[in-house]
Scaffold this active site. Structure first.
Site, mmCIF file in Angstrom:
data_model
loop_
_atom_site.group_PDB
_atom_site.id
_atom_site.type_symbol
_atom_site.label_atom_id
_atom_site.label_comp_id
_atom_site.label_asym_id
_atom_site.label_seq_id
_atom_site.Cartn_x
_atom_site.Cartn_y
_atom_site.Cartn_z
ATOM 1 N NE ARG A 165 23.986 -69.407 30.297
ATOM 2 C CZ ARG A 165 24.489 -70.046 31.342
ATOM 3 N NH1 ARG A 165 25.592 -69.620 31.916
ATOM 4 N NH2 ARG A 165 23.896 -71.111 31.830
ATOM 5 C CG ASN A 168 22.298 -66.948 32.262
ATOM 6 O OD1 ASN A 168 21.926 -66.726 31.120
ATOM 7 N ND2 ASN A 168 22.126 -68.128 32.841
#
Length: 106
Positions: free
Chosen positions: A31, A49
């Protein structure tokens, strides 16, 4: 010359696409790297996520830059990630950006 560039930028097609990346993409800074790559390319959107071990999100910006980001999400990712595949959906042309920046969602 600058005026020509501004006009070209104003007429550039904006694109939006949703994505989900499969493989070893959690616990490997995926990320953070995605956010950095998107910002470097001048794109907006988000990444997060999922509970099933994937990373999902949306990216928006000029068509060429979105296409380059799709390639990055499919093939590069973070240094420790292993990308099995990336699925893209809801790909469309948009008239204006729906976000002001790119962020990590929790």
């Amino acid at each position: 010359m600058l005026l020509g560039r501004r006009l070209a930028a104003m007429t550039e097609l904006l694109k939006s696409v949703d994505y989900e990346v499969f493989g070893t993409v959690q616990g490997v800074c995926f990320r953070m790297y995605t956010e950095g790559e998107a910002k470097k390319r001048g794109l907006v959107g988000w990444v997060k996520n999922t509970s099933k071990g994937t990373v999902t999100g949306q990216v928006q910006g000029p068509e060429e830059k979105v296409d380059a980001m799709k390639s990055w999400l499919s093939k590069v990712g973070s240094p420790s990630s292993r990308i099995d595949r990336a699925d893209f959906s809801n790909e469309k042309t948009i008239s204006k950006l729906e976000y002001s920046d790119f962020s990590i969602r929790y």
